[in-house]
Design a protein around this motif. Structure first.
Motif, PDB file in Angstrom:
ATOM      1  N   UNK A  63       9.633   6.936  -2.696  1.00  0.00           N
ATOM      2  CA  UNK A  63       9.606   5.862  -3.676  1.00  0.00           C
ATOM      3  C   UNK A  63       8.238   5.453  -4.180  1.00  0.00           C
ATOM      4  N   UNK A  64       7.163   6.133  -3.743  1.00  0.00           N
ATOM      5  CA  UNK A  64       5.832   5.796  -4.240  1.00  0.00           C
ATOM      6  C   UNK A  64       5.716   6.122  -5.730  1.00  0.00           C
ATOM      7  N   UNK A  65       4.842   5.408  -6.414  1.00  0.00           N
ATOM      8  CA  UNK A  65       4.442   5.780  -7.764  1.00  0.00           C
ATOM      9  C   UNK A  65       3.301   6.787  -7.618  1.00  0.00           C
ATOM     10  N   UNK A  66       3.541   7.984  -8.088  1.00  0.00           N
ATOM     11  CA  UNK A  66       2.570   9.073  -7.922  1.00  0.00           C
ATOM     12  C   UNK A  66       1.693   9.154  -9.166  1.00  0.00           C
ATOM     13  N   UNK A  67       0.390   9.038  -8.976  1.00  0.00           N
ATOM     14  CA  UNK A  67      -0.586   9.166 -10.055  1.00  0.00           C
ATOM     15  C   UNK A  67      -1.494  10.336  -9.719  1.00  0.00           C
ATOM     16  N   UNK A  68      -1.562  11.309 -10.620  1.00  0.00           N
ATOM     17  CA  UNK A  68      -2.488  12.432 -10.432  1.00  0.00           C
ATOM     18  C   UNK A  68      -3.677  12.264 -11.361  1.00  0.00           C
ATOM     19  N   UNK A  88       2.205  -6.070 -11.889  1.00  0.00           N
ATOM     20  CA  UNK A  88       3.586  -6.176 -12.344  1.00  0.00           C
ATOM     21  C   UNK A  88       4.597  -5.880 -11.237  1.00  0.00           C
ATOM     22  N   UNK A  89       4.171  -5.100 -10.240  1.00  0.00           N
ATOM     23  CA  UNK A  89       5.055  -4.831  -9.112  1.00  0.00           C
ATOM     24  C   UNK A  89       4.284  -5.020  -7.812  1.00  0.00           C
ATOM     25  N   UNK A  90       4.188  -6.248  -7.329  1.00  0.00           N
ATOM     26  CA  UNK A  90       3.514  -6.473  -6.036  1.00  0.00           C
ATOM     27  C   UNK A  90       4.203  -5.671  -4.938  1.00  0.00           C
ATOM     28  N   UNK A  91       3.402  -5.114  -4.060  1.00  0.00           N
ATOM     29  CA  UNK A  91       3.952  -4.292  -3.000  1.00  0.00           C
ATOM     30  C   UNK A  91       4.138  -2.840  -3.385  1.00  0.00           C
ATOM     31  N   UNK A  92       3.742  -2.475  -4.587  1.00  0.00           N
ATOM     32  CA  UNK A  92       3.839  -1.086  -5.029  1.00  0.00           C
ATOM     33  C   UNK A  92       3.088  -0.168  -4.085  1.00  0.00           C
ATOM     34  N   UNK A  93       3.729   0.957  -3.747  1.00  0.00           N
ATOM     35  CA  UNK A  93       3.061   1.980  -2.933  1.00  0.00           C
ATOM     36  C   UNK A  93       2.598   3.111  -3.843  1.00  0.00           C
ATOM     37  N   UNK A  94       1.358   3.487  -3.675  1.00  0.00           N
ATOM     38  CA  UNK A  94       0.713   4.467  -4.543  1.00  0.00           C
ATOM     39  C   UNK A  94       0.537   5.789  -3.809  1.00  0.00           C
ATOM     40  N   UNK A  95       0.914   6.867  -4.468  1.00  0.00           N
ATOM     41  CA  UNK A  95       0.576   8.219  -4.028  1.00  0.00           C
ATOM     42  C   UNK A  95      -0.436   8.736  -5.025  1.00  0.00           C
ATOM     43  N   UNK A 110      -9.202   2.827  -4.671  1.00  0.00           N
ATOM     44  CA  UNK A 110      -7.957   2.329  -5.252  1.00  0.00           C
ATOM     45  C   UNK A 110      -6.855   2.132  -4.221  1.00  0.00           C
ATOM     46  N   UNK A 111      -7.065   2.596  -3.002  1.00  0.00           N
ATOM     47  CA  UNK A 111      -6.002   2.596  -1.995  1.00  0.00           C
ATOM     48  C   UNK A 111      -5.836   1.234  -1.329  1.00  0.00           C
ATOM     49  N   UNK A 112      -4.589   0.910  -1.010  1.00  0.00           N
ATOM     50  CA  UNK A 112      -4.238  -0.287  -0.253  1.00  0.00           C
ATOM     51  C   UNK A 112      -3.357   0.144   0.923  1.00  0.00           C
ATOM     52  N   UNK A 113      -3.061  -0.796   1.806  1.00  0.00           N
ATOM     53  CA  UNK A 113      -2.173  -0.487   2.934  1.00  0.00           C
ATOM     54  C   UNK A 113      -0.848   0.058   2.406  1.00  0.00           C
ATOM     55  N   UNK A 114      -0.404   1.154   2.992  1.00  0.00           N
ATOM     56  CA  UNK A 114       0.842   1.779   2.572  1.00  0.00           C
ATOM     57  C   UNK A 114       0.681   2.862   1.539  1.00  0.00           C
ATOM     58  N   UNK A 115      -0.519   3.022   0.970  1.00  0.00           N
ATOM     59  CA  UNK A 115      -0.770   4.057  -0.025  1.00  0.00           C
ATOM     60  C   UNK A 115      -1.104   5.381   0.658  1.00  0.00           C
ATOM     61  N   UNK A 116      -1.018   6.458  -0.102  1.00  0.00           N
ATOM     62  CA  UNK A 116      -1.311   7.798   0.399  1.00  0.00           C
ATOM     63  C   UNK A 116      -2.188   8.525  -0.606  1.00  0.00           C
ATOM     64  N   UNK A 117      -3.139   9.286  -0.086  1.00  0.00           N
ATOM     65  CA  UNK A 117      -4.001  10.104  -0.937  1.00  0.00           C
ATOM     66  C   UNK A 117      -3.906  11.560  -0.484  1.00  0.00           C
ATOM     67  N   UNK A 118      -3.716  12.465  -1.446  1.00  0.00           N
ATOM     68  CA  UNK A 118      -3.563  13.885  -1.138  1.00  0.00           C
ATOM     69  C   UNK A 118      -4.286  14.722  -2.194  1.00  0.00           C
ATOM     70  N   UNK A 136       8.353  12.695  -2.050  1.00  0.00           N
ATOM     71  CA  UNK A 136       9.511  12.128  -2.748  1.00  0.00           C
ATOM     72  C   UNK A 136       9.152  10.893  -3.588  1.00  0.00           C
ATOM     73  N   UNK A 137       8.269  11.063  -4.567  1.00  0.00           N
ATOM     74  CA  UNK A 137       7.880   9.915  -5.403  1.00  0.00           C
ATOM     75  C   UNK A 137       9.001   9.496  -6.343  1.00  0.00           C
ATOM     76  N   UNK A 138       8.909   8.274  -6.831  1.00  0.00           N
ATOM     77  CA  UNK A 138       9.901   7.781  -7.787  1.00  0.00           C
ATOM     78  C   UNK A 138       9.573   8.218  -9.212  1.00  0.00           C
ATOM     79  N   UNK A 139       8.308   8.485  -9.478  1.00  0.00           N
ATOM     80  CA  UNK A 139       7.858   8.921 -10.798  1.00  0.00           C
ATOM     81  C   UNK A 139       6.516   9.622 -10.608  1.00  0.00           C
ATOM     82  N   UNK A 140       6.239  10.585 -11.472  1.00  0.00           N
ATOM     83  CA  UNK A 140       4.950  11.267 -11.438  1.00  0.00           C
ATOM     84  C   UNK A 140       4.183  10.999 -12.716  1.00  0.00           C
TER      85      UNK A 140
END
Length: 443
Positions: A63-68, A88-95, A110-118, A136-140
């Motif tokens: 469910x993370x929002x994936x930004x490349x 706009x979406x507090x608690x958003x998890x970022x990939x 840019x990372x916060x708790x719960x985010x992932x960097x790859x 398994x992101x929600x959007x890329x």
């Protein structure tokens, strides 16, 4: 398919092209791995987490929002978008994924708790499938110009909606893409949405095959310079008691040309109060190379890396009398722009498309650009119309005009004010992009 028309089935020719492409990449994988290892000798981050390049890594909560963001410029632009998404979406998890070391290093901020960097996986079907199964992101969200045939094919099969944000496509890139149409057209069709920087970019993206394209502006206008660094640079400039000409975000070939032009233009000037040349290269792996160029040219050099932390009150006394300063540090562009009285735009004096002139304007620095600004075509024209920048054909001419501007304080101040106003007038892209991204993520 919400957010765009259903993608057309790939033709036999297109499937064949993707198969050949995949086979070539598989055969090239050992050489790719070796290249990363060798590059890691100069920039260690390239050799870090090598398994991620092939889609491996710990599974994360879906469910993370994936930004490349491939490299530094895209990552910095993504910062404004990520900030708005979090609002706009507090608690958003970022990939957050990258291809280059400079992008990954900048992305850490840019990372916060719960985010992932790859790392973005190598574009083979297996690597991409492994990456998607583990994340398994929600959007890329692909920043600017990134289109990868297998990445987008596998994302479509996995049900991950893919889109371009801050999208741009030059006429040159569109023409080049025609040569590989069988490979790239399905990737373009698979995009659910493209948020283009300009109307011209939007037209070219539609020609490339993207069904749903909207003009949303340029995220780089939303980036605010670091006020503390900008103020520190201005303090340093005040203590120098000499004007500063900056070659900003320079590329291969430009530094040598600048040093030659600098010697010719300043040879007759007395040392006391003579201008200081500040060179800030685009690529950190070239810092030592450019330092050697300066000393081989017979000019005295001071390197930013030798000054200490950015909160020092003044640079070392020896630096104040150097001919050239080398900006060999990362994430301090606002400091360098604070130092500069006038800037020359790197990447625009060689056929490289130019670098980010919007940041120069946001910091209130008058700018001279060369003929090659196709990466920022609309922003370049708008800055010229606003009086924030001037275009010249050669680097020596740009330097002569910049040095002349230093002798006309009222004219220079008018350009500086025009630059600040120009940057402020075009903000708002992050807000326009965040809503459709979150809509796709929730679909």
């Amino acid at each position: 398919m919400p957010g765009g028309a259903p993608a057309m089935p790939d033709s036999f020719k297109e499937r064949l092209a993707r198969g050949v492409f995949s086979t070539v990449l598989r055969l090239a994988a050992p050489a790719y791995f070796l290249r990363l290892f060798l590059r890691g000798r100069q920039e260690p981050l390239y050799a870090a987490h090598p398994a991620e390049r092939f889609g491996f890594g710990a599974a994360i909560e879906p469910g993370s929002v994936w930004v490349h963001a491939v490299s530094l410029g895209e990552t910095r632009a993504a910062a404004a978008l990520v900030e708005r998404l979090r609002q706009e979406r507090p608690g958003l998890r970022l990939l957050l994924t990258h291809t280059t070391a400079t992008g990954r290093e900048a992305g850490r901020a840019l990372l916060r708790d719960g985010d992932t960097q790859r790392w973005l996986p190598f574009d083979t079907p297996g690597a991409v499938r492994r990456f998607l199964r583990r994340t398994r992101p929600s959007v890329g969200v692909l920043m600017e110009t990134e289109i990868w045939p297998n990445l987008q094919h596998e994302a479509l099969k996995a049900g991950v909606p893919m889109m371009l944000a801050n999208a741009r496509l030059s006429a040159r890139s569109l023409r080049r893409g025609e040569k590989f149409k069988a490979l790239l057209a399905p990737a373009a069709r698979s995009l659910r949405l493209a948020l283009a920087q300009t109307a011209e970019d939007a037209d070219r993206l539609r020609q490339a095959g993207v069904a749903d394209v909207r003009v949303s502006g340029n995220l780089k206008f939303d980036l605010q310079p670091d006020e503390a660094l900008l103020a520190r640079g201005r303090d340093w400039r005040a203590g120098l008691n000499r004007p500063v000409v900056m070659l900003a975000v320079s590329r291969e070939g430009e530094e040598a040309a600048m040093l030659s032009a600098w010697q010719a233009a300043t040879r007759a000037r007395a040392q006391a109060g003579s201008p200081l040349l500040l060179i800030v290269p685009r690529h950190p792996q070239r810092f030592d190379e450019i330092a050697a160029m300066v000393t081989e040219a017979g000019l005295t050099l001071a390197r930013r890396s030798a000054f200490g932390s950015s909160d020092i009150a003044t640079p070392p006394l020896s630096a104040g009398v150097a001919d050239v300063w080398l900006g060999d540090s990362m994430r301090e562009m606002a400091l360098y722009y604070g130092l500069a009285d006038v800037a020359l735009l790197g990447g625009s004096f060689e056929p490289l498309g130019g670098q980010n002139l919007i940041e120069t304007a946001a910091c209130g620095v008058p700018l001279f650009m060369g003929p090659h600004t196709f990466n920022f075509a609309e922003a370049a024209e708008l800055s010229l119309q606003a009086g924030a920048a001037r275009r010249v054909q050669t680097l020596p001419q740009a330097l002569d005009d910049a040095l002349a501007l230093l002798t006309k304080p009222e004219e220079r101040e008018a350009m500086a004010a025009a630059a600040t106003a120009f940057a402020a007038a075009h903000r708002g892209a992050a807000a326009r992009m965040a809503a459709p991204i979150l809509e796709l993520a929730a679909a």
